[in-house]
Each structure stands twice: as structure tokens, then as C-alpha cells.
Design a protein around this motif. Sequence first.
Motif: not given
Length: 671
Positions: A133-135, A389-391, A396-399, A417-419
Amino acid sequence: MSAWTCIRRYIGQGIRPSGTSQAEFTLPAVLLGLLIGCLLCFTNLYFGLQTGWISMMSLQSALIGFLISRLLPKPMTPQENIVLQTTAVATGTMPLAAGFVGILPALGLLDEERDGVPPLHLSWIAAVGWSCAVAFFGVFLSPPIRKQVIIEEQLPFPSGTATAQLISVLHKLPPPDTTIRRRHTGYQALTVEDGDDGHFPDTPATADVVETVEPPAQEPVEQKESWMALLWSFVASGIMTLLAYFFPIVFSIPLFGNYLAKEWLWSFTPSLSYIGQGIIMGFPTTLSMNLGMLVGWGILSPLSKYSGWAPGPVGDMSIGARGWILWVSLAIMCADSAVSLLPVIAEFITKELRKRRGDDAAEHLKDNNEVETEDRLVPNSWVLWGLGFSVLLGILLVWLVFGNEGIKPWATVVGFIMGGLLSILGVRALGETDLNPVSGLGKISQLLFAVIQPGNIVANIIAGGVAEAGAQQAGDLMQDLKTGHLIHASPRAQFYGQLIGSALSIVVTSTAYNLYSRAYTIPGPSFPAPTAYVWLSLARLLRDGQLPAKSGLFMLVFALIFGAIAGLKAYAVRRQPPYAKWIPSGVAFAIGFLNTPSFSLARLVGGITEYVYHRRVVKDGHDIRLIIIASGFVLGEGVISVVSLVLRTFGVGVTSCWGCGHGLCSGCPAS
């Protein structure tokens, strides 16, 4: 043509620098980068869980890659070496970028009675999902940020520049041109005065440990001598690590007696790896850390204990002195990071206003700054599709991993967005000062989510982790892109290396964390994961608004003091006076509070060693012998720790607990 199609195409024939026949993105470079990156990944996870401090290790990756490449039939080109170290960094820094040293341990500390939710311990597949999700968000952010901060603004990125200088020395190239053709008075070409130590401030805990090395005046260390130094330092550190596993007193020496060790946690860990990290950090940073240790553990800890503000055992993170001084540490880190960002924000606003006034000459100059051809750059379409796509994948994965009760999908969007916004600020601060204030940036995100999703501690921590991941990863990769820019490596080749390294590290990091979690309690005696308490404590404070007795006053006082010091440091770094590097680093000072004295003392030994070596031993130039030895020390313990992990998994315990009467020995029953 898709990015992955291009990767398959170029990994066979290699991207080549304009006008040459030398390949850049080659199979040996990628495979060696992945190999070194996997070693760094285990090493960073091991030390990150112990201390909250990891190392970017870009310079060490380039150095080790160069030495290994000498064994190949065809030695690597400088550009291949850059692809190698870029891939290694992307692989090795995932433990911090994906929150394995802070976010995930913090979720494991949740208390159902106090927080309303039980502890969250992710399975291996859930950890892989969270990492996915964050990679990649920070990887796809890096090309447009590169254009802004490296090409248009030409920020110095001291550590990236230092790595380029080392690579030029190793490959016997002319020194890279570090002159800046822009109207910014803060940056000068990187030079080292006679007798200077050549180090810049390093970023702890939520950033990277990095170092700068000026090209030596003499020839590089001979290949055989380099190998022997790396080998013997690696072996010595590995033997020390195994010895400490079977005889824990080796790493828990009661330097000031059993009473101070048992009651006040004053022990000494003579780890060669800790000493190596101190060498890499440099004397100014380790000095700041030990000043923090003296204030936190020598003054505030006894004060809070005897005044009744922290009545529990000193090491208790809830009601003990260690938990009490944690709040002061948090105030110092937030103040330092916030003040350090102010000049960056001010400069950003000023530049945007100038753009709006229509500075055509400046825009024309910017358009002429790019030195790479289109076929060597990352296309904008890849960036847009990749970010989208990464967002979407991340939401999806975090959920799937945390569910609606953990964090709402719309809140994850806000986190990304903050990131993105915080990445720009963090990268600019890193480019100017070599400090990436991601610790403060993550706290900014936590503050926002305390407002938009109040009372939800899980959402607060996860959203902060999502935002911090983007800022951390973009900063790490920007140092590598600066190195590539100076050595004329292809940004597209580096982009491929970043994607591949990040993808592999998802599995490697998740597997390593799962193995450590099965063998050890995290957080626990062996792996206290101190930054996990920082994340959880702030989340609880933002929900409950309750501070330990009298801690608020000390937080305010230390925040004001280090806010002023950070302002002075920001001013000094841009003016480059001789005393700039001796102004205490607020973040390093705060790390001295977070970790027990054993963490800081050994690194001070390394910092002093580095200082004496460059002042007394090497007077007429700089060489890389000490960096090679320090790298061997760090890698030795990190790699052999995997052996210790296997032994612990199969139930092989310590041989003797002799001398462990203070109860601080890892693996002994008393501890």
C-alpha cells in the motif's frame, strides 16, 4: 510502452549514457543491488527495532558494490554502480518507509481497555498488503520532484553529492561538478577544509544515517586492502554478536556498577556495529545524542522519579521515568522539525509568488537546466498512471488490512495527499540541510487526523504512517537521483532500480519482521522499538489531552529552547560558518532521550574515533579506510543477527548468564 515492458527490454541490453557504449541498467547491477539491499534490509530492521535508527547506506552500497564488481569478468561502469546503489537503497530502507520499526509495533501496543481496540498484530500476508500500500507512492513522486529540486532549483543534497564524489574516486573519474548556477546564496561547492572531518548532520530515527566523504587527495585504497579491511571488520563484528548471544553480559556491561545498571539503566553495549554507526554519523551528531542522554537520563530521569511525577520503575514506558522523558523528547523533535521547515516553506512561497509575477527569464533558464534526453527520463504519463494506481491500490489494501473500523477509505486518500505535500517540504529541507524532518512531518499528519477523524487512535497512527512513508521514500530516492545527476546516470535506469528494489523489499521486510515477531516480543527487552511509543503516545495525547504530571511545563521549555536552536542552525547551515556543524541537532538530542544510555555511549566511541582519525591520523587528505571498516562493523552484526534469530527460533538459548545480576541481559531469565 509500459514501464515493466521497458524494464524487460532494457535489462537485457542496458540503458546507455548518451554518446557512449557503456550499459547502465544491467542484470549484474540489479542483482548485486538486490543482494546488498536485502542485507541492508535485515540490518536496518534489526537496528531499527532496537533503537529506532536506520541507515540509508547509499555510500556503503556503492562502496561494497564496487568491491564485489572487481570480482566479475567485466567491472561495472560508474553508471552501473549508481543503479546498483539506488536499487540497494530502495530495498534496504523499506523497514522505515513501511513503518516496521514504528507504526506496526505501535499498533501492537494498543490496549483495549485504554484505547478501545485490542492490539493489532499483522500476519505475514497482512504485512505484505500494508507494505504494498505504501511502497510505490514515493517512487512515482520522485521524477517530478527531481525536476523541481535537482534540475530547476539545483539543491545540493550533500549526502547524494558525497556518494557521487566517492564513486568518482573509486572509478578514477574527474570530481563531479558541484557548482550551482542559480541565485541562491546558501549553497557552495562541497569542500573540506584542511583537517575537517567531512561529515554533515545525520537524520535519526525517522530518517537516515548518512555521511559525506570528500574525494581523497591520494589514490583510493588498494582493492586487496579494501577487501581485507571489510572482511576482518565483518568477521570481528559477527563473532562479537554471536558471543553476546551465548554470553549476554558481553553487550550489557554494568560500566558504572550494578545499582545504576539495574535501577537507572546505565549500562554499556560495546557493540562494534554501534561503534561503526557512530563513525558513520560523525562526531557532531553523536555528541548531540550524548548531550541528550546526559540531560534525559542523568538529570530529568532522576528528577521525575524523586519528585513523584514518574513513580513506577525507571524503565516503564507508562508510569516510569523513561515514559516521562519520552514526552520531552517528542516536544524537542516536533519543535526542531517545525522550525527547520519554516525557511523551506518561506522560500517555496517566495518562488511561487515570483512565478506568478512572470519571471520569464528565470523560466527560460529552468527549461535549459535539464541535461538528459527524453529517452533517459521517466515519461510524465508513467508518473500520472503510477501515482493513480499506487493511490488506488493503497486505499484498497489499507481497507482490506485494517477495515472500516481502522481507517475510512476517504481518510486514506487524505493521508496520501498529505504525504505528497509533506514530501515536497521534506525533500526541500533534505536538499538544503541534509536533514529530512519526517518525524515532524508524520506528527503534522497525526495532528490533522485528530481533527478529521477524532478519537480513532488506529486511524491516527496509520494516516501518519502513510504520509511519512511518502516523505521518507521520496527523500531517500532524491539523494540517489542527485548522485545520478552528478555522474550522468540515466534517471530512467534509476527509476527501474527503485521499482524493483521496493517490490522485492515488500516480501523481504515482511518476512523478516514476521520471523522477529515469532522469536521475540516486539516491543520487548531485545527489541524495544522506542519510536513505537512516540507514535502511540502522541495519538493518545491527541485523543485524551492528558499528560504525565509536570511534563507539559518541561515540554514547553525544551520546545522553546530547541526551537531557537533549530532556527540558529537553519540560519547557520545556509551561511556556512565554521561553527555550523557544532550547533546541537534537536532530533539527535531527542534520540538520546528515547534510548537507554547504552545506545548512545557506544556511538560516542565511534564518533570520537572518526574525529581523531581525521584530525590526527589522516592529516594530508581523506581516504575511505575508516568508512570500509565501519561498514563491515555494521553489516557484520546485522547479518549475523539472522543466525541469532534462527538459533532463537529453534530454541537454542544462552550458554551462561554469568554477570547478569542487573537484569538487563537479553535472553536471560532475570531480564
